[in-house]
Each structure stands twice: as C-alpha cells, then as structure tokens.
Scaffold this motif. Structure first.
Motif, PDB file in Angstrom:
ATOM      1  N   ARG A  40     -60.206 -29.999 -10.632  1.00 33.83           N
ATOM      2  CA  ARG A  40     -60.479 -28.570 -10.440  1.00 33.83           C
ATOM      3  C   ARG A  40     -60.137 -27.856 -11.735  1.00 33.83           C
ATOM      4  O   ARG A  40     -58.997 -27.887 -12.190  1.00 33.83           O
ATOM      5  CB  ARG A  40     -59.668 -28.002  -9.292  1.00 33.83           C
ATOM      6  N   GLY A  41     -61.153 -27.253 -12.344  1.00 31.63           N
ATOM      7  CA  GLY A  41     -60.967 -26.573 -13.627  1.00 31.63           C
ATOM      8  C   GLY A  41     -61.024 -25.074 -13.477  1.00 31.63           C
ATOM      9  O   GLY A  41     -61.878 -24.546 -12.768  1.00 31.63           O
ATOM     10  N   GLU A  42     -60.104 -24.403 -14.146  1.00 33.19           N
ATOM     11  CA  GLU A  42     -60.123 -22.939 -14.204  1.00 33.19           C
ATOM     12  C   GLU A  42     -60.331 -22.543 -15.665  1.00 33.19           C
ATOM     13  O   GLU A  42     -59.576 -22.958 -16.545  1.00 33.19           O
ATOM     14  CB  GLU A  42     -58.823 -22.354 -13.682  1.00 33.19           C
ATOM     15  N   PHE A  43     -61.357 -21.770 -15.908  1.00 31.37           N
ATOM     16  CA  PHE A  43     -61.745 -21.348 -17.247  1.00 31.37           C
ATOM     17  C   PHE A  43     -61.486 -19.854 -17.366  1.00 31.37           C
ATOM     18  O   PHE A  43     -61.926 -19.089 -16.502  1.00 31.37           O
ATOM     19  CB  PHE A  43     -63.238 -21.609 -17.479  1.00 31.37           C
ATOM     20  N   THR A  44     -60.788 -19.438 -18.417  1.00 25.97           N
ATOM     21  CA  THR A  44     -60.518 -18.016 -18.616  1.00 25.97           C
ATOM     22  C   THR A  44     -60.784 -17.652 -20.074  1.00 25.97           C
ATOM     23  O   THR A  44     -60.431 -18.399 -20.991  1.00 25.97           O
ATOM     24  CB  THR A  44     -59.066 -17.643 -18.253  1.00 25.97           C
ATOM     25  N   VAL A  45     -61.418 -16.502 -20.264  1.00 26.83           N
ATOM     26  CA  VAL A  45     -61.686 -15.977 -21.600  1.00 26.83           C
ATOM     27  C   VAL A  45     -60.657 -14.893 -21.874  1.00 26.83           C
ATOM     28  O   VAL A  45     -60.545 -13.930 -21.114  1.00 26.83           O
ATOM     29  CB  VAL A  45     -63.117 -15.404 -21.702  1.00 26.83           C
ATOM     30  N   ARG A  46     -59.906 -15.068 -22.965  1.00 27.21           N
ATOM     31  CA  ARG A  46     -58.871 -14.094 -23.318  1.00 27.21           C
ATOM     32  C   ARG A  46     -59.435 -12.970 -24.184  1.00 27.21           C
ATOM     33  O   ARG A  46     -59.097 -11.808 -24.014  1.00 27.21           O
ATOM     34  CB  ARG A  46     -57.745 -14.795 -24.048  1.00 27.21           C
TER      35      ARG A  46
END
Length: 147
Positions: A113-119
């Motif tokens: 399970r991957g969580e991708f976040t753009v800062r």
C-alpha cells in the motif's frame, strides 16, 4: 503532513531528475536499510515517462548497487498515470491532482500500500507499507528535484 500541493499533470510534474533517499525498515525483525541515488523520468517514444532509478542500497552494513525501471504511462483521466513494471505488468495507478494518492498492489500473498504526497514543486514522498505472511516492511522515500 497536513498540506499537500495539487499536481494537475503528474507526468509533467515528474519529468526530469530527482535525488532519492529511501529508508527501509523490517518491522518484524527490526533491521533497517537505506538507499541513496537518482531517479530519472525521461520521455518514452510514444507517450509517458521511463523511470530509471540507480544508487546504493545498504542493508545490514553491506552496500550494493541497486536499480529499477518502471514505465509511467498516461492514465485513464487527464493528468493521471498508469505505472507499470519494466516488463509491462501493472503496478499501480497514480493521481496527484489533490496532492495525495493511495494505491494498492497485491504481490502473491503480500499487499503493498503506497501513499504518495507532493510537498511542493521540488519535493515529494512515497511511503509503502508491505504486509503479509512473507513481509512486514515500511519503505519511506523522499524525492528532491535535481537542478
């Protein structure tokens, strides 16, 4: 992290080179490793991006070269991506229009399970949790745009 930066077109955002720092933790055994390298997203001939990652992975004090290749193809809706392994098998979808995305990838009896976040314009992060009978891992990767 409470603030995410929406990305209207994930392929346009990712294009270019990124410095990569990844921590790998075996939650069952407590061992930890680290990857340090570069990821390049370069245009594919037809459409999409070729993701080529290379660097050094250190596990249990032993450093080894490591690399992987993925294909980021245009997704089913504008601005999204369909991520594939180098051999064309499906990996996961990617939609960063809200600045955050969660994707699942079943692998044998394990679930990634991957969580991708753009800062911001030059920094993004992935956190993969891998759980199942064979694995219990946490992989956290920070990307910083090069140049």
């Amino acid at each position: 992290m409470g603030e995410f930066r929406p990305v209207p077109d994930v392929l346009a955002y990712l294009a270019g080179s990124w410095h990569v720092e990844r921590s790998v933790r075996d939650r069952a055994g407590g061992d930890e490793g680290r990857f340090d390298g570069i990821t390049r997203f370069s245009p594919l001939k037809r459409s999409g991006l070729l993701h080529e990652e290379s660097g050094t992975f250190v596990w249990l004090g032993v450093a080894r070269p490591a690399e992987r290749t993925l294909r980021f193809l245009p997704g089913p809706t504008p601005g999204t991506a369909d991520v594939r392994f180098a051999d064309g098998r499906p990996f996961h979808d990617l939609d960063l229009t809200s600045g955050r995305h969660v994707a699942d990838h079943p692998c044998s009896a394990d679930l990634y399970r991957g969580e991708f976040t753009v800062r911001d314009a030059d920094h993004w992060r992935t956190v993969w949790r891998v759980a199942g009978p064979a694995k219990d891992l946490l992989l956290t990767t920070d990307y910083a745009r090069v140049g």
